[in-house]
Scaffold this motif. Structure first.
Motif, PDB file in Angstrom:
ATOM      1  N   TYR A 122       5.617   0.320   1.234  1.00 26.44           N
ATOM      2  CA  TYR A 122       5.526  -0.395  -0.036  1.00 26.44           C
ATOM      3  C   TYR A 122       6.906  -0.699  -0.612  1.00 26.44           C
ATOM      4  O   TYR A 122       7.170  -1.811  -1.067  1.00 26.44           O
ATOM      5  N   GLU A 164      -0.793  -0.498   0.218  1.00 24.96           N
ATOM      6  CA  GLU A 164      -0.461   0.305   1.401  1.00 24.96           C
ATOM      7  C   GLU A 164      -1.629   0.323   2.388  1.00 24.96           C
ATOM      8  O   GLU A 164      -1.429   0.203   3.597  1.00 24.96           O
ATOM      9  N   ARG A 165      -2.848   0.428   1.864  1.00 25.86           N
ATOM     10  CA  ARG A 165      -4.030   0.394   2.722  1.00 25.86           C
ATOM     11  C   ARG A 165      -4.170  -0.981   3.384  1.00 25.86           C
ATOM     12  O   ARG A 165      -4.468  -1.092   4.569  1.00 25.86           O
ATOM     13  N   ALA A 182      -0.094   2.241  -9.871  1.00 24.75           N
ATOM     14  CA  ALA A 182      -0.302   3.261  -8.833  1.00 24.75           C
ATOM     15  C   ALA A 182      -1.519   2.906  -7.977  1.00 24.75           C
ATOM     16  O   ALA A 182      -1.482   3.028  -6.748  1.00 24.75           O
ATOM     17  N   ALA A 183      -2.586   2.434  -8.605  1.00 25.27           N
ATOM     18  CA  ALA A 183      -3.780   2.023  -7.856  1.00 25.27           C
ATOM     19  C   ALA A 183      -3.480   0.816  -6.983  1.00 25.27           C
ATOM     20  O   ALA A 183      -3.926   0.737  -5.835  1.00 25.27           O
ATOM     21  N   ARG A 216      -0.569  -0.050  -5.778  1.00 24.10           N
ATOM     22  CA  ARG A 216       0.296   0.392  -4.683  1.00 24.10           C
ATOM     23  C   ARG A 216      -0.540   0.994  -3.555  1.00 24.10           C
ATOM     24  O   ARG A 216      -0.355   0.675  -2.380  1.00 24.10           O
ATOM     25  N   GLU A 217      -1.458   1.874  -3.911  1.00 21.41           N
ATOM     26  CA  GLU A 217      -2.319   2.497  -2.910  1.00 21.41           C
ATOM     27  C   GLU A 217      -3.132   1.439  -2.157  1.00 21.41           C
ATOM     28  O   GLU A 217      -3.245   1.482  -0.929  1.00 21.41           O
ATOM     29  N   ALA A 218      -3.666   0.460  -2.883  1.00 21.14           N
ATOM     30  CA  ALA A 218      -4.446  -0.605  -2.255  1.00 21.14           C
ATOM     31  C   ALA A 218      -3.570  -1.452  -1.334  1.00 21.14           C
ATOM     32  O   ALA A 218      -3.986  -1.838  -0.237  1.00 21.14           O
TER      33      ALA A 218
END
Length: 141
Positions: A79, A65-66, A58-59, A61-63
């Protein structure tokens, strides 16, 4: 003979089919130039690869996407599309091996695994690197 096109594009901005076409074109030109069989050449590629459990995934994925959102030249893709098109290799060891096998089938033999896409805790990145080395790369030995 010269090859046309942008050879410096980020893999996240290309489809695997486009990359395969570029490799095929390179091999054809290599042969035409009289250099022999290019199939033994150590072609390499850079790919964002991340092996993780659910929390770390999850972390990551967030990174990711950023990263895509803030890259000047990256195609803005969600993503899910990056994963579905094998433009990144995120997930379980089996998921990552499957993506790397598809790149291997195109003709690549060397991998530069980009594990830290930015903004992740150092321990998360190190754990992913260790898992990549321990649980993914032996499949290619």
């Amino acid at each position: 003979t010269r090859l046309q096109g942008d050879w410096s594009s980020d893999v996240c901005s290309s489809d695997l089919d486009e990359v395969a076409a570029t490799v095929a074109a390179f091999k054809a030109v290599y042969r035409e130039a009289g250099h022999g069989d290019p199939d033994g050449l150590p072609l390499g590629f850079a790919l964002r690869a991340f092996v993780a459990d659910d929390r770390a995934a999850a972390a990551a994925r967030e990174a990711m996407e950023r990263y895509v959102r803030t890259r000047r030249y990256a195609r803005q893709r969600p993503y899910e599309e990056l994963v579905a098109r094998d433009l990144i290799a995120f997930g379980s060891p089996d998921d990552v091996v499957a993506v790397l096998r598809r790149y291997e089938a195109v003709g690549f033999r060397l991998l530069l695994a980009l594990v830290n896409v930015g903004g992740l805790e150092a321990k998360t990145v190190l754990d992913a690197m260790e898992r990549l080395a321990r649980e993914v790369m032996p499949a290619f030995a």
